[in-house]
Enzyme design. Structure first.
Site, mmCIF file in Angstrom:
data_model
loop_
_atom_site.group_PDB
_atom_site.id
_atom_site.type_symbol
_atom_site.label_atom_id
_atom_site.label_comp_id
_atom_site.label_asym_id
_atom_site.label_seq_id
_atom_site.Cartn_x
_atom_site.Cartn_y
_atom_site.Cartn_z
ATOM 1 C CB SER A 138 -23.373 28.440 13.358
ATOM 2 O OG SER A 138 -23.483 28.890 12.018
ATOM 3 C CE1 TYR A 151 -27.629 25.312 12.481
ATOM 4 C CE2 TYR A 151 -26.700 26.921 10.960
ATOM 5 C CZ TYR A 151 -26.536 25.886 11.857
ATOM 6 O OH TYR A 151 -25.265 25.415 12.124
#
Length: 252
Positions: A138, A151
């Site tokens: 990501s 995250y």
């Protein structure tokens, strides 16, 4: 393992929804043998009936499940491509309010799950002579942001693991690819992270044409289909409206 292992055969994790499901469909459309892995057996069964993929329900963070997957795939002819898509985010708390449970879950699915599956299948991938590992990370693993600490940490770790793997496996002719998407609108990602449909909708509100799961899956398909001597080390993919992690254009 022998050199007779199947070519154009992939194991795809996270296959019950979103980018993982779209990747299974894209590869099957290209004639690949695909082993579709996720925890939700019912969704995998539907995907199997629609696409001809081989449904293998499993939790990649569980050692026994990983061992079983390796045995099942070996018995079915093996793979030359491992596509690690399973992952996700939970919570948007600042670090001062961080949830230990959310952080532990993100490390289990994004980091340890990827490591365990990769470790298990590396001997098979090496044996093909032209193995491929693709990790879906990501842009959260490239740039930190407020409320994203957990995250960010998990995806930074997965990003670093991917780079290390590329260095370690080049002598075995295993190519290692990283695909790092920005804003992707899927049915579950923001909802699972925030736990509220209204909050999830706000993530995409006003954004003209966010990426779709199919957009990212098409990039994944391309990256593992090009001739093996071509290694797309890192692919960052964002919608045009997102010029950077911190710059996202929203229209009224």
């Amino acid at each position: 393992m022998t050199k007779d292992l199947q070519k154009k055969a992939a194991l795809v994790t996270g296959a019950s929804s979103g980018i993982g499901e779209a990747a299974v469909r894209a590869l099957r459309a290209d004639g690949w043998t695909v082993f579709a892995v996720a925890r939700r057996a019912e969704r995998l069964a539907s995907l199997e009936s629609e696409t001809g993929a081989v449904a293998l329900p499993a939790d990649i963070a569980e050692d026994d499940d990983v061992s079983r997957l390796l045995a099942q795939v070996t018995g079915a002819g093996g793979i030359d491509t491992l596509i690690n898509i399973a992952g996700g985010a939970r919570g948007a708390d600042r670090i001062g309010d961080a949830s230990t449970a959310d952080w532990e879950w993100m490390y289990q699915v994004n980091v340890l799950g990827t490591m365990k599956l990769t470790r298990a299948f590396l001997p098979m991938l090496r044996a093909t002579g032209e193995g491929t590992v693709l990790n879906l990370t990501s842009t959260a693993g490239l740039d930190a942001y407020e409320g994203g600490g957990g995250y960010n940490a998990a995806k930074f770790a997965q990003h670093a693991m991917t780079k290390a793997l590329r260095l370690e496996e080049v002598e075995n002719n295993v190519r290692v690819i990283e695909v790092a998407p920005g804003l992707v609108q899927t049915e579950e990602f923001a909802l699972n992270r925030l736990g509220d449909a209204q909050a999830a909708d706000k993530v995409y509100q006003g954004v003209e044409k966010p990426l779709t799961a199919e957009d990212v899956a098409d990039v994944v398909r391309y990256a593992v289909t090009v001739p093996h001597h071509v290694n797309l080390d890192q692919i960052v993919i964002r919608p045009v409206a997102q010029a950077a992690t911190h710059k996202l254009i929203r229209k009224a």
